[in-house]
Design a protein around this motif. Structure first.
Motif: not given
Length: 451
Positions: A206, A252, A314, A357
């Motif tokens: 990421n 990503s 997430r 994230h």
């Protein structure tokens, strides 16, 4: 005594230098002697070409070029560039007076943001981690924002920065694609990284996608610039393809979203129909996801039914960020403290801490509701400054300023969109955009005065 020194000053000074050189050699070896002897030349160079050192510092700090090519690691290039940059800044600010400080509303809002981050550092639950990040990253960002915004005074400076960002981005993309082809440093079996074995900042897919995504806006601006030479546009297109391929190799989703937003921004300049551009964006995003092989990812792939593991991770992290802000509405848990506080605030514990994230939830959890408001104000200030630049461009009709403004605005849009899935609140991209925007507005204003 004074007369004796005056008559024999050269001999005395030469003797002192000789004794110092011999002492350094006996205590530290020949490398120390070499460093001492070239120090005056290094200092002279740092003063004469300060802008070059500042640009190189930006490129090495952001793109981590020395980590992508580990053979450069022993040279400590970022530290040397930082010292050279600071020496040049101090010299031209206080001695030669060539560095002309100026102030803007965006400067003020950025300083307010930095002050608030400092407050959040010293109110953090783990002050050690926060202070280390503050001194290692945030202070450098503060210094370089003012250095960049004050030093970038001509189009040649902007062209050098833009070229450096494009070349560095393509270089990192080539290394990433090489690693993908050779199966080096792959995460989850398919996601590419760089120098993961030495714990590089590029060792997370990421973070690598974030580094690669930033040059996309500059390469796209060059490619879509109809006033540029066809060869330059062709080279920019090849570089853009390589950079996008590098992001695709990281798999990503945040990076892919950012790329789609950047390309759509430039398409909108040509098509002017939001529905058509939105349709192209959706189709393009689906194509990018297919090429990226998102469905083959071990986390977030097609084999996971319902809401996949990556998405749920997430959601849990974002819930933790909200809980952190609710528990500490003013300052959150502190800068760089999300990871170590995850266990105490997450509604789900799987045995390990997780990153947030998301830029927006990172700011919320680590700096509270006040910090989120100031952070949004920083972004709004950059956007308004760029809007003023575009207004001035219409008056000046300066294509060279226009391409830089387009690249920065696309980079800001890409930052905001990809920020949904990438953690980049306190990293270089936003602050490079901020500093260059301030400098570009100043240059556009001066160009208008000359008309």
């Amino acid at each position: 005594m004074h007369q004796f020194y005056k008559n024999n000053s050269h001999l005395i000074n030469a003797s002192l230098v000789t004794f110092l050189v011999v002492g350094l050699y006996l205590q530290l070896g020949p490398i120390a002697v070499f460093a001492f002897l070239i120090l005056p030349f290094a200092a002279f160079t740092a003063v004469k070409v300060s802008v070059a050192f500042i640009i190189l510092f930006i490129l090495f700090s952001y793109f981590r070029l020395h980590e992508a090519f580990p053979v450069l690691m022993p040279l400590k290039i970022p530290k040397l560039l930082a010292l050279a940059s600071i020496l040049g800044i101090v010299w031209h600010l206080f001695i030669s007076k060539k560095l002309k400080p100026h102030w803007s509303t965006t400067h003020l809002i950025f300083v307010i943001w930095f002050v608030w981050l400092t407050v959040c550092v010293f109110s953090a639950s783990n002050k050690g981690i926060a202070i280390e990040y503050w001194s290692g990253v945030l202070v450098k960002v503060l210094i370089m924002v003012f250095a960049i915004s004050w030093w970038m005074t001509s189009l040649s400076h902007f062209n050098s920065v833009r070229l450096g960002i494009m070349v560095s981005g393509v270089t990192i993309a080539i290394v990433a694609l090489s690693n993908k082809i050779n199966g080096i440093g792959l995460v989850e079996g398919t996601r590419v990284t760089i120098s993961r074995d030495i714990r590089s900042q590029l060792g997370d897919p990421n973070d690598l996608s974030l580094v690669l995504m930033f040059p996309v806006s500059f390469l796209a601006a060059e490619m879509f610039n109809t006033n540029a030479h066809s060869l330059r546009r062709l080279l920019a297109a090849i570089g853009l393809l390589l950079a996008i391929s590098g992001v695709i190799a990281t798999q990503s989703r945040g990076g892919l979203l950012g790329i789609a937003a950047i390309i759509c921004f430039f398409l909108y300049q040509k098509i002017k129909n939001p529905l058509i551009v939105a349709g192209i964006g959706v189709v393009g995003m689906l194509v990018l996801m297919i090429f990226a092989g998102i469905t083959d990812r071990q986390s977030g792939g097609a084999q996971e039914g319902g809401v996949d593991e990556s998405a749920m991770g997430r959601i849990y992290a974002w819930q933790a960020a909200i809980n952190m802000a609710l528990a500490n509405p003013l300052t959150g848990v502190g800068v760089n403290n999300f990871f170590v506080n995850y266990y105490f605030y997450s509604p789900h514990w799987d045995g390990k801490n997780h990153a947030v994230h998301s830029t927006w939830f990172q700011v919320l959890g680590e700096t509270g509701f006040v910090g989120l408001c100031i952070f949004i104000l920083v972004i709004v200030s950059i956007y308004r400054s760029l809007s003023r630049v575009f207004t001035l461009i219409k008056i000046n009709r300066n294509d060279n300023i226009a391409i830089n403004a387009s690249a920065l605005k696309a980079g800001l849009i890409g930052f905001m969109v990809s920020g949904t899935f990438l953690t980049q609140a306190f990293t270089w991209p936003l602050y490079i955009i901020l500093a260059l925007t301030i400098a570009l507005e100043k240059l556009a204003l001066e160009s208008q005065k000359e008309l």
